[in-house]
Design a protein around this motif. Sequence first.
Motif, mmCIF file in Angstrom:
data_model
loop_
_atom_site.group_PDB
_atom_site.id
_atom_site.type_symbol
_atom_site.label_atom_id
_atom_site.label_comp_id
_atom_site.label_asym_id
_atom_site.label_seq_id
_atom_site.Cartn_x
_atom_site.Cartn_y
_atom_site.Cartn_z
ATOM 1 N N ASP A 29 0.827 -1.207 0.000
ATOM 2 C CA ASP A 29 0.000 0.000 0.000
ATOM 3 C C ASP A 29 0.863 1.260 0.000
ATOM 4 O O ASP A 29 0.544 2.251 -0.676
ATOM 5 N N LYS A 30 1.954 1.222 0.748
ATOM 6 C CA LYS A 30 2.849 2.375 0.779
ATOM 7 C C LYS A 30 3.482 2.615 -0.582
ATOM 8 O O LYS A 30 3.626 3.768 -1.021
ATOM 9 N N ALA A 31 3.847 1.522 -1.253
ATOM 10 C CA ALA A 31 4.450 1.659 -2.582
ATOM 11 C C ALA A 31 3.448 2.260 -3.564
ATOM 12 O O ALA A 31 3.791 3.136 -4.368
ATOM 13 N N VAL A 32 2.202 1.789 -3.497
ATOM 14 C CA VAL A 32 1.148 2.332 -4.378
ATOM 15 C C VAL A 32 0.914 3.805 -4.062
ATOM 16 O O VAL A 32 0.788 4.647 -4.959
ATOM 17 N N ALA A 33 0.867 4.147 -2.758
ATOM 18 C CA ALA A 33 0.645 5.532 -2.352
ATOM 19 C C ALA A 33 1.762 6.429 -2.861
ATOM 20 O O ALA A 33 1.518 7.554 -3.339
ATOM 21 N N ASP A 34 3.009 5.966 -2.762
ATOM 22 C CA ASP A 34 4.143 6.760 -3.246
ATOM 23 C C ASP A 34 4.047 6.999 -4.748
ATOM 24 O O ASP A 34 4.298 8.114 -5.230
ATOM 25 N N LYS A 35 3.688 5.941 -5.495
ATOM 26 C CA LYS A 35 3.595 6.067 -6.948
ATOM 27 C C LYS A 35 2.513 7.075 -7.329
ATOM 28 O O LYS A 35 2.724 7.940 -8.192
ATOM 29 N N LEU A 36 1.356 6.967 -6.690
ATOM 30 C CA LEU A 36 0.260 7.900 -6.974
ATOM 31 C C LEU A 36 0.635 9.319 -6.587
ATOM 32 O O LEU A 36 0.284 10.287 -7.292
ATOM 33 N N PHE A 37 1.335 9.468 -5.469
ATOM 34 C CA PHE A 37 1.767 10.796 -5.033
ATOM 35 C C PHE A 37 2.703 11.422 -6.064
ATOM 36 O O PHE A 37 2.547 12.598 -6.430
ATOM 37 N N ASP A 38 3.675 10.648 -6.550
ATOM 38 C CA ASP A 38 4.622 11.172 -7.540
ATOM 39 C C ASP A 38 3.906 11.583 -8.816
ATOM 40 O O ASP A 38 4.215 12.631 -9.411
ATOM 41 N N GLU A 39 2.941 10.766 -9.253
ATOM 42 C CA GLU A 39 2.169 11.109 -10.455
ATOM 43 C C GLU A 39 1.350 12.374 -10.216
ATOM 44 O O GLU A 39 1.206 13.217 -11.119
ATOM 45 N N GLY A 40 0.803 12.491 -9.010
ATOM 46 C CA GLY A 40 0.043 13.694 -8.686
ATOM 47 C C GLY A 40 0.908 14.941 -8.729
ATOM 48 O O GLY A 40 0.482 15.988 -9.224
ATOM 49 N N ARG A 41 2.157 14.837 -8.223
ATOM 50 C CA ARG A 41 3.061 15.979 -8.254
ATOM 51 C C ARG A 41 3.384 16.378 -9.687
ATOM 52 O O ARG A 41 3.412 17.570 -10.036
ATOM 53 N N THR A 42 3.601 15.382 -10.544
ATOM 54 C CA THR A 42 3.908 15.679 -11.946
ATOM 55 C C THR A 42 2.734 16.384 -12.607
ATOM 56 O O THR A 42 2.906 17.379 -13.335
ATOM 57 N N LEU A 43 1.544 15.864 -12.377
ATOM 58 C CA LEU A 43 0.341 16.477 -12.961
ATOM 59 C C LEU A 43 0.110 17.883 -12.413
ATOM 60 O O LEU A 43 -0.330 18.784 -13.140
#
Length: 325
Positions: A29-43
């Motif tokens: 879950d932490k790995a998924v959260a990190d990935k989504l967070f990084d994508e959110g920052r890029t967007l």
Amino acid sequence: MFRKSTGLSVSTAILLGAAHVFGQTSATDKAVADKLFDEGRTLLDQNRLPEACLKFAESDRYDPSVGTRLNLGDCHERQGKTASAYGHFGEAARLARERGDKPREAVAEERRRALEQRLSRIQITASSSVTGLEVLLDGKVLGPAVFGTALPVDPGSHVVEARAPGRAGFHEEKVVPEGPATVEVVIPELAAVAPAAGKDVVAAPKSRWSLLRKAGLATGIAGVVGIGVGAGFGAAALQKNAASKEKCDAGDPTRCTQEGYTLRNEAGFSADVSTGLLGIGGGVLATGIVLFVVGGNEPEAPAERAWISPIVGRGSLGVSAGMEF
């Protein structure tokens, strides 16, 4: 685990740069959260705000963090959704306080206070005298404690509804401008209404006579007919017997003309038929009454017809019965 952040103001860069995670969140879950967070920052850096906000929201669902909630608040603030941003900054402050993160708690509170002066609000007033009154804002039921309080909402269109048992409903759509602004909605006394036919009034289920009761009615009618026919034969027997006496010798009743003998024989046959029909008719009538009483009713069904009738012939008696569907 640290959640990275770039592109925010200097006052928040230090605080969004890392978010130490506590709790029992799984590594996946932490790995998924990190990935989504990084994508959110890029967007967010690309100013693709709706997509960025969705990424941050989903990241927070997998692994709640102060940094994610601060970024989610920042994203909604850029969209002009001031109430949503206000709420996310408040959540970030609470989470930071729980985790002993004083610096980022201060930043979250600062962002929240800055938004407070720009909030759009809606204030709903309703009478509490109506029993069972339920007030909804954008489909969400409000508790009575919020009546008269200016509630933070995102600028735009909002729907206020009210309903209560036995009362006419209330529905009003209000456009709340960008803040600072407060729009008031006063819910009037809901008018009483009569219950709608077929809704509040439950109609009694339709029923009909049972087959047994119908058979009882038909049997009773047949009994009455039998008695009537028997009485008719009895009357005919009396008439023919009286007529035969005119054709016979008064001093010797056994001496009669041929017509007298015929009338006497017919009178005897009619008397026999009358006696039989009266007896049978009385029994059939009694049977019909019993069947009708014990038959009762049953749920309504397709029409059907039961029938029963006597058969009378010279030298014979009978009953005909049947059912039509």
